[in-house]
Write a protein that holds these residues in place. Sequence first.
Motif, mmCIF file in Angstrom:
data_model
loop_
_atom_site.group_PDB
_atom_site.id
_atom_site.type_symbol
_atom_site.label_atom_id
_atom_site.label_comp_id
_atom_site.label_asym_id
_atom_site.label_seq_id
_atom_site.Cartn_x
_atom_site.Cartn_y
_atom_site.Cartn_z
ATOM 1 N N PRO A 1 37.184 67.520 15.069
ATOM 2 C CA PRO A 1 37.741 66.298 14.492
ATOM 3 C C PRO A 1 38.561 65.547 15.532
ATOM 4 C CG PRO A 1 38.934 68.221 13.700
ATOM 5 C CD PRO A 1 37.790 68.721 14.528
ATOM 6 N N ARG A 2 38.580 64.224 15.401
ATOM 7 C CA ARG A 2 39.385 63.412 16.305
ATOM 8 C C ARG A 2 39.910 62.196 15.546
ATOM 9 N NH1 ARG A 2 34.228 62.490 17.192
ATOM 10 N NH2 ARG A 2 33.484 60.360 17.322
ATOM 11 N N VAL A 3 40.969 61.633 16.036
ATOM 12 C CA VAL A 3 41.578 60.460 15.416
ATOM 13 C C VAL A 3 40.545 59.341 15.344
ATOM 14 C CG1 VAL A 3 43.338 58.669 15.702
ATOM 15 C CG2 VAL A 3 43.896 61.051 16.207
ATOM 16 N N GLY A 4 40.429 58.744 14.178
ATOM 17 C CA GLY A 4 39.522 57.619 13.997
ATOM 18 C C GLY A 4 38.103 58.006 13.627
ATOM 19 N N MET A 5 37.803 59.303 13.603
ATOM 20 C CA MET A 5 36.454 59.743 13.240
ATOM 21 C C MET A 5 36.185 59.398 11.787
ATOM 22 S SD MET A 5 34.992 63.642 13.069
ATOM 23 C CE MET A 5 34.386 63.802 14.738
ATOM 24 N N THR A 6 35.027 58.851 11.524
ATOM 25 C CA THR A 6 34.612 58.573 10.149
ATOM 26 C C THR A 6 33.646 59.657 9.714
ATOM 27 O OG1 THR A 6 34.851 56.198 10.504
ATOM 28 C CG2 THR A 6 33.505 56.889 8.642
ATOM 29 N N ILE A 7 33.907 60.242 8.539
ATOM 30 C CA ILE A 7 33.062 61.301 7.992
ATOM 31 C C ILE A 7 32.533 60.804 6.649
ATOM 32 C CG2 ILE A 7 32.972 63.682 7.180
ATOM 33 C CD1 ILE A 7 35.496 64.133 8.984
ATOM 34 N N SER A 8 31.232 60.832 6.503
ATOM 35 C CA SER A 8 30.611 60.419 5.246
ATOM 36 C C SER A 8 30.016 61.658 4.582
ATOM 37 C CB SER A 8 29.504 59.397 5.530
ATOM 38 O OG SER A 8 28.841 59.038 4.338
ATOM 39 N N VAL A 9 30.442 61.929 3.340
ATOM 40 C CA VAL A 9 29.888 63.034 2.566
ATOM 41 C C VAL A 9 28.920 62.413 1.567
ATOM 42 C CG1 VAL A 9 30.402 64.959 1.033
ATOM 43 C CG2 VAL A 9 32.018 64.332 2.839
ATOM 44 N N ARG A 10 27.646 62.770 1.689
ATOM 45 C CA ARG A 10 26.588 62.147 0.889
ATOM 46 C C ARG A 10 25.969 63.182 -0.046
ATOM 47 N NH1 ARG A 10 24.108 57.620 3.974
ATOM 48 N NH2 ARG A 10 25.691 56.983 5.447
ATOM 49 N N PRO A 11 26.421 63.191 -1.295
ATOM 50 C CA PRO A 11 25.826 64.122 -2.256
ATOM 51 C C PRO A 11 24.559 63.538 -2.878
ATOM 52 C CG PRO A 11 27.667 63.005 -3.259
ATOM 53 C CD PRO A 11 27.583 62.518 -1.837
ATOM 54 N N ARG A 12 23.635 64.404 -3.204
ATOM 55 C CA ARG A 12 22.439 64.009 -3.950
ATOM 56 C C ARG A 12 22.298 64.962 -5.112
ATOM 57 N NH1 ARG A 12 16.126 63.518 -2.021
ATOM 58 N NH2 ARG A 12 15.273 63.626 -4.137
ATOM 59 N N ARG A 13 22.203 64.403 -6.304
ATOM 60 C CA ARG A 13 22.078 65.194 -7.524
ATOM 61 C C ARG A 13 20.888 64.647 -8.284
ATOM 62 N NH1 ARG A 13 22.135 69.616 -9.979
ATOM 63 N NH2 ARG A 13 22.766 69.595 -12.137
ATOM 64 N N ASP A 14 19.843 65.433 -8.454
ATOM 65 C CA ASP A 14 18.649 64.987 -9.160
ATOM 66 C C ASP A 14 18.563 65.655 -10.524
ATOM 67 O OD1 ASP A 14 18.139 63.705 -6.798
ATOM 68 O OD2 ASP A 14 16.156 64.556 -6.491
ATOM 69 N N VAL A 15 18.156 64.886 -11.513
ATOM 70 C CA VAL A 15 17.883 65.372 -12.857
ATOM 71 C C VAL A 15 16.597 64.701 -13.326
ATOM 72 C CG1 VAL A 15 20.283 65.864 -13.498
ATOM 73 C CG2 VAL A 15 19.351 63.592 -13.898
ATOM 74 N N VAL A 16 15.908 65.344 -14.255
ATOM 75 C CA VAL A 16 14.691 64.789 -14.839
ATOM 76 C C VAL A 16 14.951 64.563 -16.324
ATOM 77 C CG1 VAL A 16 12.249 65.218 -15.321
ATOM 78 C CG2 VAL A 16 13.241 66.004 -13.156
ATOM 79 N N VAL A 17 14.638 63.376 -16.809
ATOM 80 C CA VAL A 17 14.818 63.074 -18.231
ATOM 81 C C VAL A 17 13.737 63.807 -19.012
ATOM 82 C CG1 VAL A 17 14.812 61.279 -20.002
ATOM 83 C CG2 VAL A 17 15.850 60.829 -17.766
ATOM 84 N N MET A 18 14.162 64.660 -19.921
ATOM 85 C CA MET A 18 13.239 65.399 -20.776
ATOM 86 C C MET A 18 13.209 64.805 -22.184
ATOM 87 S SD MET A 18 12.083 67.525 -18.631
ATOM 88 C CE MET A 18 11.105 68.580 -19.686
ATOM 89 N N ASP A 19 14.326 64.214 -22.603
ATOM 90 C CA ASP A 19 14.407 63.635 -23.934
ATOM 91 C C ASP A 19 15.265 62.371 -23.862
ATOM 92 O OD1 ASP A 19 15.196 62.959 -26.603
ATOM 93 O OD2 ASP A 19 14.746 65.012 -27.237
ATOM 94 N N PRO A 20 14.621 61.199 -23.817
ATOM 95 C CA PRO A 20 15.377 59.948 -23.696
ATOM 96 C C PRO A 20 16.407 59.749 -24.806
ATOM 97 C CG PRO A 20 13.049 59.550 -23.288
ATOM 98 C CD PRO A 20 13.169 60.969 -23.787
ATOM 99 N N ASP A 21 16.089 60.143 -26.030
ATOM 100 C CA ASP A 21 17.038 59.960 -27.128
ATOM 101 C C ASP A 21 18.295 60.801 -26.930
ATOM 102 O OD1 ASP A 21 15.321 58.178 -28.387
ATOM 103 O OD2 ASP A 21 14.382 59.726 -29.615
#
Length: 135
Positions: free
Chosen positions: A7-27
Amino acid sequence: MTDAVAPRVGMTISVRPRRDVVVMDPDRIVAAARQAPRDRHPSLTDAEAAEAVADIHDAIYALRDRDGAPAADVMDGDTVGIGGPLPGARVSDRPDGLSPAGWLQQVVVDELQPPQDHGCFLPADTFAVPPAQSS
């Protein structure tokens, strides 16, 4: 494996989560999502909840706002790959009508600018990963 980065001063860190779900019942997803704002504000009427959750985007945001992520209850044990569910295997009986389909997370260092530094004028693709830097 990536090279070690200190790590260093001014460093930008991006945490990119991905969460996938499948619709089984729209109602069921609509019902669960419309319940989410009522959990926070019990005085909301059915009509107000229906207005607040009008489409799938609203539904996912409502569930995320209440639970932290869609199908958040299975994130700890939701393995992708070896030890995880077989490809195409779905859960059909969840009360929210969603089948968890995996989650991943990526850490990107040295983004050119964090979103805050763009002010009102975000880049065209806010999720673009910066080009790999050669060492």
